[in-house]
Design a protein around this motif. Structure first.
Motif, PDB file in Angstrom:
ATOM      1  N   ASN A 176       3.943   0.054  -0.468  1.00 24.36           N
ATOM      2  CA  ASN A 176       3.528   1.026   0.548  1.00 24.36           C
ATOM      3  C   ASN A 176       4.546   2.152   0.687  1.00 24.36           C
ATOM      4  N   GLN A 177       5.835   1.830   0.641  1.00 25.89           N
ATOM      5  CA  GLN A 177       6.869   2.862   0.742  1.00 25.89           C
ATOM      6  C   GLN A 177       6.792   3.829  -0.445  1.00 25.89           C
ATOM      7  N   MET A 178       6.502   3.299  -1.620  1.00 23.13           N
ATOM      8  CA  MET A 178       6.344   4.166  -2.792  1.00 23.13           C
ATOM      9  C   MET A 178       5.153   5.106  -2.606  1.00 23.13           C
ATOM     10  N   ILE A 179       4.045   4.579  -2.120  1.00 22.88           N
ATOM     11  CA  ILE A 179       2.861   5.408  -1.889  1.00 22.88           C
ATOM     12  C   ILE A 179       3.165   6.488  -0.858  1.00 22.88           C
ATOM     13  N   LEU A 180       3.849   6.121   0.221  1.00 22.89           N
ATOM     14  CA  LEU A 180       4.195   7.095   1.261  1.00 22.89           C
ATOM     15  C   LEU A 180       5.067   8.224   0.721  1.00 22.89           C
ATOM     16  N   LYS A 181       5.861   7.944  -0.297  1.00 25.06           N
ATOM     17  CA  LYS A 181       6.711   8.962  -0.934  1.00 25.06           C
ATOM     18  C   LYS A 181       5.955   9.742  -2.003  1.00 25.06           C
ATOM     19  N   GLY A 182       4.664   9.411  -2.199  1.00 22.61           N
ATOM     20  CA  GLY A 182       3.874  10.089  -3.223  1.00 22.61           C
ATOM     21  C   GLY A 182       4.041   9.509  -4.607  1.00 22.61           C
ATOM     22  N   GLN A 183       4.680   8.360  -4.713  1.00 21.25           N
ATOM     23  CA  GLN A 183       4.919   7.720  -6.002  1.00 21.25           C
ATOM     24  C   GLN A 183       3.736   6.813  -6.370  1.00 21.25           C
ATOM     25  N   ILE A 184       2.563   7.416  -6.442  1.00 18.07           N
ATOM     26  CA  ILE A 184       1.323   6.671  -6.663  1.00 18.07           C
ATOM     27  C   ILE A 184       1.277   6.104  -8.088  1.00 18.07           C
ATOM     28  N   VAL A 185       1.634   6.903  -9.055  1.00 20.66           N
ATOM     29  CA  VAL A 185       1.629   6.447 -10.456  1.00 20.66           C
ATOM     30  C   VAL A 185       2.661   5.337 -10.652  1.00 20.66           C
ATOM     31  N   GLU A 186       3.848   5.545 -10.111  1.00 27.34           N
ATOM     32  CA  GLU A 186       4.919   4.567 -10.262  1.00 27.34           C
ATOM     33  C   GLU A 186       4.554   3.235  -9.604  1.00 27.34           C
ATOM     34  N   ALA A 187       3.870   3.295  -8.469  1.00 30.75           N
ATOM     35  CA  ALA A 187       3.435   2.062  -7.797  1.00 30.75           C
ATOM     36  C   ALA A 187       2.418   1.321  -8.658  1.00 30.75           C
ATOM     37  N   SER A 188       1.531   2.063  -9.292  1.00 32.77           N
ATOM     38  CA  SER A 188       0.554   1.449 -10.194  1.00 32.77           C
ATOM     39  C   SER A 188       1.270   0.764 -11.355  1.00 32.77           C
ATOM     40  N   GLU A 189       2.229   1.452 -11.940  1.00 37.07           N
ATOM     41  CA  GLU A 189       2.957   0.891 -13.075  1.00 37.07           C
ATOM     42  C   GLU A 189       3.745  -0.358 -12.685  1.00 37.07           C
ATOM     43  N   LYS A 190       4.266  -0.384 -11.485  1.00 26.94           N
ATOM     44  CA  LYS A 190       5.137  -1.481 -11.061  1.00 26.94           C
ATOM     45  C   LYS A 190       4.376  -2.697 -10.541  1.00 26.94           C
ATOM     46  N   PHE A 191       3.273  -2.493  -9.825  1.00 26.86           N
ATOM     47  CA  PHE A 191       2.663  -3.588  -9.068  1.00 26.86           C
ATOM     48  C   PHE A 191       1.328  -4.099  -9.603  1.00 26.86           C
ATOM     49  N   TYR A 192       0.771  -3.482 -10.630  1.00 29.46           N
ATOM     50  CA  TYR A 192      -0.515  -3.932 -11.144  1.00 29.46           C
ATOM     51  C   TYR A 192      -0.338  -4.858 -12.346  1.00 29.46           C
ATOM     52  N   ALA A 193      -1.095  -5.923 -12.355  1.00 35.95           N
ATOM     53  CA  ALA A 193      -1.110  -6.847 -13.494  1.00 35.95           C
ATOM     54  C   ALA A 193      -1.802  -6.166 -14.679  1.00 35.95           C
ATOM     55  N   PRO A 194      -1.531  -6.614 -15.909  1.00 31.71           N
ATOM     56  CA  PRO A 194      -2.131  -5.967 -17.087  1.00 31.71           C
ATOM     57  C   PRO A 194      -3.661  -5.865 -17.036  1.00 31.71           C
ATOM     58  N   LYS A 195      -4.323  -6.853 -16.478  1.00 27.97           N
ATOM     59  CA  LYS A 195      -5.790  -6.836 -16.440  1.00 27.97           C
ATOM     60  C   LYS A 195      -6.339  -6.597 -15.030  1.00 27.97           C
ATOM     61  N   THR A 196      -5.587  -5.824 -14.242  1.00 36.44           N
ATOM     62  CA  THR A 196      -6.024  -5.487 -12.886  1.00 36.44           C
ATOM     63  C   THR A 196      -7.374  -4.788 -12.911  1.00 36.44           C
ATOM     64  N   LYS A 197      -8.223  -5.162 -11.962  1.00 33.71           N
ATOM     65  CA  LYS A 197      -9.508  -4.483 -11.770  1.00 33.71           C
ATOM     66  C   LYS A 197      -9.432  -3.728 -10.447  1.00 33.71           C
ATOM     67  N   THR A 198      -9.846  -2.467 -10.461  1.00 35.27           N
ATOM     68  CA  THR A 198      -9.940  -1.700  -9.225  1.00 35.27           C
ATOM     69  C   THR A 198     -11.371  -1.216  -9.039  1.00 35.27           C
ATOM     70  N   ILE A 199     -11.765  -1.118  -7.770  1.00 34.73           N
ATOM     71  CA  ILE A 199     -13.115  -0.675  -7.408  1.00 34.73           C
ATOM     72  C   ILE A 199     -12.968   0.289  -6.241  1.00 34.73           C
ATOM     73  N   ASP A 200     -13.381   1.542  -6.430  1.00 32.56           N
ATOM     74  CA  ASP A 200     -13.274   2.467  -5.308  1.00 32.56           C
ATOM     75  C   ASP A 200     -14.567   2.518  -4.520  1.00 32.56           C
ATOM     76  N   PHE A 201     -14.539   3.260  -3.422  1.00 26.55           N
ATOM     77  CA  PHE A 201     -15.687   3.265  -2.513  1.00 26.55           C
ATOM     78  C   PHE A 201     -16.921   3.934  -3.092  1.00 26.55           C
ATOM     79  N   THR A 202     -16.791   4.604  -4.241  1.00 25.86           N
ATOM     80  CA  THR A 202     -17.963   5.176  -4.909  1.00 25.86           C
ATOM     81  C   THR A 202     -18.562   4.210  -5.931  1.00 25.86           C
TER      82      THR A 202
END
Length: 117
Positions: free
Chosen positions: A13-39
């Protein structure tokens, strides 16, 4: 000593608040992570999600606000309520009041779903 889920979640969350969205994805997502957005748009791997985030960040002209309203940690699951307010390079504006539901295993996100708040 490994970090517990609350520590990992707070760090993300602290990374996201700093705008480090890409870095948070690289650090916290498992290799086979699935994401689903509201669309209904999905990604089916860390690489795919990270590429999506890189493309999104590249299209940003200005970050007006990233704020965390509420968060909670459960057994292998976290919830975060964020507000994102962006001006895009194409002149459009994005305002998202978004809830992130993240399922974690072994210190990494294996599935994340985004809901409109």
């Amino acid at each position: 000593m490994s970090k517990n889920l609350e520590q990992l979640f707070n760090e993300k969350n602290q990374m996201i608040l700093k705008g480090q969205i890409v870095e948070a994805s690289e650090k916290f997502y498992a290799p086979k992570t699935k994401t689903i957005d509201f669309t209904g748009t999905t990604t089916n791997s860390k690489d795919e999600h990270t590429t999506t985030m890189k493309n999104f960040v590249a299209a940003l002209a200005k970050v007006n606000e990233i704020s965390l309203r509420r968060s909670a940690v459960g057994d292998g699951v976290t919830f975060a309520e964020f507000v994102f307010d962006f001006d895009m390079k194409d002149g459009s504006k994005i305002y998202w009041h978004e809830i992130l539901l993240s399922n974690w295993e072994n210190g990494l996100i294996v599935e994340e779903q985004y809901f409109k708040g």
